[in-house]
Every structure is written in structure tokens, then in C-alpha cells.
Design a protein around this motif. Structure first.
Motif, PDB file in Angstrom:
ATOM      1  N   ALA A  87      49.692 -31.451 -43.275  1.00 28.22           N
ATOM      2  CA  ALA A  87      50.741 -32.270 -43.889  1.00 28.22           C
ATOM      3  C   ALA A  87      50.165 -33.211 -44.942  1.00 28.22           C
ATOM      4  O   ALA A  87      50.812 -33.512 -45.947  1.00 28.22           O
ATOM      5  CB  ALA A  87      51.491 -33.064 -42.815  1.00 28.22           C
ATOM      6  N   ASN A  88      48.939 -33.663 -44.751  1.00 30.64           N
ATOM      7  CA  ASN A  88      48.284 -34.557 -45.710  1.00 30.64           C
ATOM      8  C   ASN A  88      48.046 -33.868 -47.047  1.00 30.64           C
ATOM      9  O   ASN A  88      47.952 -34.526 -48.077  1.00 30.64           O
ATOM     10  CB  ASN A  88      46.959 -35.058 -45.118  1.00 30.64           C
ATOM     11  N   ILE A 115      50.375 -29.498 -36.244  1.00 34.88           N
ATOM     12  CA  ILE A 115      50.754 -28.440 -37.178  1.00 34.88           C
ATOM     13  C   ILE A 115      49.567 -27.494 -37.341  1.00 34.88           C
ATOM     14  O   ILE A 115      48.448 -27.922 -37.587  1.00 34.88           O
ATOM     15  CB  ILE A 115      51.162 -29.029 -38.551  1.00 34.88           C
ATOM     16  N   GLU A 116      49.841 -26.191 -37.204  1.00 40.27           N
ATOM     17  CA  GLU A 116      48.781 -25.187 -37.300  1.00 40.27           C
ATOM     18  C   GLU A 116      48.920 -24.284 -38.517  1.00 40.27           C
ATOM     19  O   GLU A 116      47.971 -23.613 -38.895  1.00 40.27           O
ATOM     20  CB  GLU A 116      48.776 -24.331 -36.026  1.00 40.27           C
ATOM     21  N   MET A 117      50.103 -24.255 -39.126  1.00 38.01           N
ATOM     22  CA  MET A 117      50.284 -23.422 -40.315  1.00 38.01           C
ATOM     23  C   MET A 117      51.372 -23.987 -41.207  1.00 38.01           C
ATOM     24  O   MET A 117      52.244 -24.724 -40.756  1.00 38.01           O
ATOM     25  CB  MET A 117      50.597 -21.974 -39.923  1.00 38.01           C
ATOM     26  N   ALA A 118      51.283 -23.647 -42.486  1.00 34.94           N
ATOM     27  CA  ALA A 118      52.273 -24.077 -43.473  1.00 34.94           C
ATOM     28  C   ALA A 118      52.428 -22.965 -44.494  1.00 34.94           C
ATOM     29  O   ALA A 118      51.464 -22.258 -44.803  1.00 34.94           O
ATOM     30  CB  ALA A 118      51.807 -25.361 -44.161  1.00 34.94           C
ATOM     31  N   TYR A 119      53.640 -22.802 -45.004  1.00 35.75           N
ATOM     32  CA  TYR A 119      53.856 -21.819 -46.063  1.00 35.75           C
ATOM     33  C   TYR A 119      55.024 -22.263 -46.941  1.00 35.75           C
ATOM     34  O   TYR A 119      55.933 -22.959 -46.488  1.00 35.75           O
ATOM     35  CB  TYR A 119      54.095 -20.411 -45.495  1.00 35.75           C
ATOM     36  N   PRO A 120      54.967 -21.848 -48.223  1.00 36.20           N
ATOM     37  CA  PRO A 120      56.079 -22.189 -49.116  1.00 36.20           C
ATOM     38  C   PRO A 120      57.327 -21.402 -48.724  1.00 36.20           C
ATOM     39  O   PRO A 120      57.222 -20.281 -48.198  1.00 36.20           O
ATOM     40  CB  PRO A 120      55.569 -21.779 -50.500  1.00 36.20           C
ATOM     41  N   VAL A 121      58.489 -22.008 -48.940  1.00 36.02           N
ATOM     42  CA  VAL A 121      59.770 -21.357 -48.683  1.00 36.02           C
ATOM     43  C   VAL A 121      60.612 -21.443 -49.948  1.00 36.02           C
ATOM     44  O   VAL A 121      60.251 -22.121 -50.912  1.00 36.02           O
ATOM     45  CB  VAL A 121      60.502 -21.995 -47.483  1.00 36.02           C
ATOM     46  N   SER A 122      61.735 -20.762 -49.941  1.00 32.42           N
ATOM     47  CA  SER A 122      62.625 -20.747 -51.099  1.00 32.42           C
ATOM     48  C   SER A 122      63.082 -22.149 -51.465  1.00 32.42           C
ATOM     49  O   SER A 122      63.381 -22.971 -50.589  1.00 32.42           O
ATOM     50  CB  SER A 122      63.842 -19.876 -50.798  1.00 32.42           C
ATOM     51  N   THR A 123      63.185 -22.423 -52.748  1.00 31.68           N
ATOM     52  CA  THR A 123      63.680 -23.720 -53.207  1.00 31.68           C
ATOM     53  C   THR A 123      65.153 -23.909 -52.853  1.00 31.68           C
ATOM     54  O   THR A 123      65.669 -25.018 -52.962  1.00 31.68           O
ATOM     55  CB  THR A 123      63.481 -23.887 -54.721  1.00 31.68           C
TER      56      THR A 123
END
Length: 163
Positions: free
Chosen positions: A71-72, A111-119
């Protein structure tokens, strides 16, 4: 404004994940942050309001803390995610208000994962499970290729006051 709710009306908001927006020039890219398996328990407060017609309206707000971990890389703040022991302390009426700020500030990111999503998720009318579908590669705590990178690591922050 929230002092009494913070002291007396604490709750847990169960979620699968949450969104953060990364500023990229003139646009903001939404990212979905989550655990690989299981959900998150976010610290919150709640309030009950009486409307003019006499009916009651319940509302809640999640508590945010300085961002850590993945998140940082995306922003300055994140929701406070609590493990089961922290949840018990957060919800206990006997917990002193002075013990709550250290509890929240010391909670791990979880939090273990992050990914971009649709705007499209930036539009409040857009709802449904498709909002959490990846629009790019998923990045994890162990695999973060260097972009996006919002600010130097670690990010300095000032503690906030709860009481």
C-alpha cells in the motif's frame, strides 16, 4: 467529531480487499489490494443518526493509518487491517482509548498482492465482482518490479492524534 464513536462504537468491516488510486500524471489508476487467500478485517467506527422523519440511519467509516508494505507504494494511507487477536482488543469495551492508537499504528498491512483494475471502478455507478478483475499483472510483496513507485521507500509520516 468521531471521538465518541472511536471510544464507544468500534466495529470490524469484513472485506475481500480494497482499492487505492495511484496518481500517474493527469490520471489516477485504481489498484485492488488483497490477501492471496481469505479476507481482511478492517477497523471501523459506526454511528446512528435520527432522520427528520424519525427513522434511524446507521453509517460507518473505516479507520486509515499510514501506509505500509504494498500500500505504501501506491499512497500515503491505508485501511487498518487487524488480525484475530487485534480484532478482539479493538472490539473490547474494556480497551482503553489510549491503547487503540498504538494498536492501529502497529498492525501489519496483511496485504499480499495488488493489481491494477479498470478505471470504471472510479465511477460510483459501477458495481459488481468485475470491479476486482485484474487489468494488468498482479504484483506481490516478493515481486514488485519497481513501478509504480509513488515516493521513496520507506515513506516518512507523522503520527495522527485520536484523542
Amino acid at each position: 467529531m468521531f471521538r465518541q464513536a472511536f471510544a464507544q462504537r468500534r466495529c470490524i468491516l469484513p472485506v475481500d480487499g480494497y482499492f487505492l488510486w495511484l496518481q500517474q500524471g493527469q490520471r489516477k489508476q485504481p489498484w485492488y489490494l488483497r490477501r492471496k487467500e481469505g479476507g481482511l478485517a478492517l477497523a471501523g467506527i459506526w454511528e446512528r443518526y435520527q432522520l427528520d422523519d424519525g427513522q434511524y440511519w446507521d453509517s460507518c467509516a473505516l479507520i486509515t493509518v499510514p501506509a505500509k508494505g504494498l500500500a505504501n507504494r501506491l499512497g500515503d494511507r491505508m485501511p487498518a487491517a487487524l488480525n484475530s487477536a487485534e480484532q478482539a482488543i479493538w472490539l473490547a469495551e474494556s480497551t482503553a482509548v489510549t491503547a487503540l492508537q498504538p494498536l492501529l499504528l502497529n498492525a501489519d498491512s496483511r496485504i499480499e498482492m495488488a493489481y491494477p483494475v479498470s478505471t470504471a471502478v472510479s465511477n460510483p455507478a459501477t458495481q459488481g465482482p468485475h470491479c476486482c478483475s485484474p487489468a494488468g499483472p498482479a504484483w506481490s510483496v516478493t515481486h514488485w518490479p519497481g513501478r509504480p513507485h509513488r515516493h521513496p521507500w520507506p515513506h516518512p509520516w507523522r503520527p495522527c492524534r485520536w484523542s
